[in-house]
Design a protein around this motif. Sequence first.
Motif, PDB file in Angstrom:
ATOM      1  N   LYS A  38       0.849  -1.192   0.000  1.00 37.35           N
ATOM      2  CA  LYS A  38       0.000   0.000   0.000  1.00 37.35           C
ATOM      3  C   LYS A  38       0.882   1.238   0.000  1.00 37.35           C
ATOM      4  O   LYS A  38       1.922   1.273   0.677  1.00 37.35           O
ATOM      5  N   ALA A  39       0.485   2.248  -0.746  1.00 35.66           N
ATOM      6  CA  ALA A  39       1.275   3.479  -0.867  1.00 35.66           C
ATOM      7  C   ALA A  39       1.600   4.073   0.499  1.00 35.66           C
ATOM      8  O   ALA A  39       2.726   4.546   0.729  1.00 35.66           O
ATOM      9  N   GLU A  40       0.648   4.020   1.415  1.00 33.76           N
ATOM     10  CA  GLU A  40       0.884   4.611   2.741  1.00 33.76           C
ATOM     11  C   GLU A  40       1.859   3.787   3.580  1.00 33.76           C
ATOM     12  O   GLU A  40       2.319   4.234   4.636  1.00 33.76           O
ATOM     13  N   ASN A  41       2.211   2.600   3.117  1.00 38.22           N
ATOM     14  CA  ASN A  41       3.173   1.749   3.815  1.00 38.22           C
ATOM     15  C   ASN A  41       4.566   1.788   3.189  1.00 38.22           C
ATOM     16  O   ASN A  41       5.413   0.955   3.520  1.00 38.22           O
ATOM     17  N   ILE A  42       4.781   2.733   2.292  1.00 32.46           N
ATOM     18  CA  ILE A  42       6.103   2.909   1.679  1.00 32.46           C
ATOM     19  C   ILE A  42       6.611   4.288   2.073  1.00 32.46           C
ATOM     20  O   ILE A  42       5.995   5.298   1.753  1.00 32.46           O
ATOM     21  N   HIS A  43       7.713   4.316   2.812  1.00 30.15           N
ATOM     22  CA  HIS A  43       8.259   5.553   3.344  1.00 30.15           C
ATOM     23  C   HIS A  43       9.605   5.838   2.682  1.00 30.15           C
ATOM     24  O   HIS A  43      10.447   4.952   2.593  1.00 30.15           O
ATOM     25  N   ARG A  44       9.794   7.083   2.243  1.00 35.70           N
ATOM     26  CA  ARG A  44      11.032   7.457   1.561  1.00 35.70           C
ATOM     27  C   ARG A  44      11.810   8.469   2.388  1.00 35.70           C
ATOM     28  O   ARG A  44      11.255   9.461   2.847  1.00 35.70           O
ATOM     29  N   ASN A  45      13.085   8.190   2.573  1.00 40.29           N
ATOM     30  CA  ASN A  45      14.038   9.145   3.132  1.00 40.29           C
ATOM     31  C   ASN A  45      15.046   9.481   2.044  1.00 40.29           C
ATOM     32  O   ASN A  45      15.466   8.592   1.288  1.00 40.29           O
ATOM     33  N   THR A  46      15.432  10.726   1.980  1.00 36.76           N
ATOM     34  CA  THR A  46      16.432  11.161   1.012  1.00 36.76           C
ATOM     35  C   THR A  46      17.689  11.574   1.766  1.00 36.76           C
ATOM     36  O   THR A  46      17.606  12.240   2.802  1.00 36.76           O
TER      37      THR A  46
END
Length: 160
Positions: A53-61
């Motif tokens: 699910k999109a809300e379960n994918i977290h991005r850090n840069t």
Amino acid sequence: MASALKNLSDYNSDNLPDISGKKFGLVVAEWNKEITDTLCHGAYDTLIKHGAKAENIHRNTVPGSFELTLGAQLLAQSYEIDAVIALGVVIKGETKHDDYICHAVAQGLTQVGLKFNKPVIFGLVTTNDEQQAWDRAGGKHGNKGVEAAVTAIQMVGLFS
């Protein structure tokens, strides 16, 4: 396996585990941003395609590939994250900086995975020139981001 022998985007989707309830962390280097964004899109789209699910994918840069290790650790230390995918590009230059960075990232990501007992996937593209990097970011050798996401899915399955 060398990408010249296998397309990075080709994989067998048979027997991939259900990831609909799993949470993934993407840590993406800004250095070579156009390429790393392409890798990230490949990973993200693959996770979504297989049920994340999109809300379960977290991005850090993070600024560069060297910083992927700490970025991965910040995601991995969250009990909610089931797997971390580290994406970056290191292009060989006139000095040996690439050797040092690649070695440090490989060792660091391994340590993070072992410390937090969860998959931390090495999605670092290491090439001799920019064209080779593009060839591995959706070009003639496929997308390393796709390969990294499939690896994360498979590894999450080991914990289920």
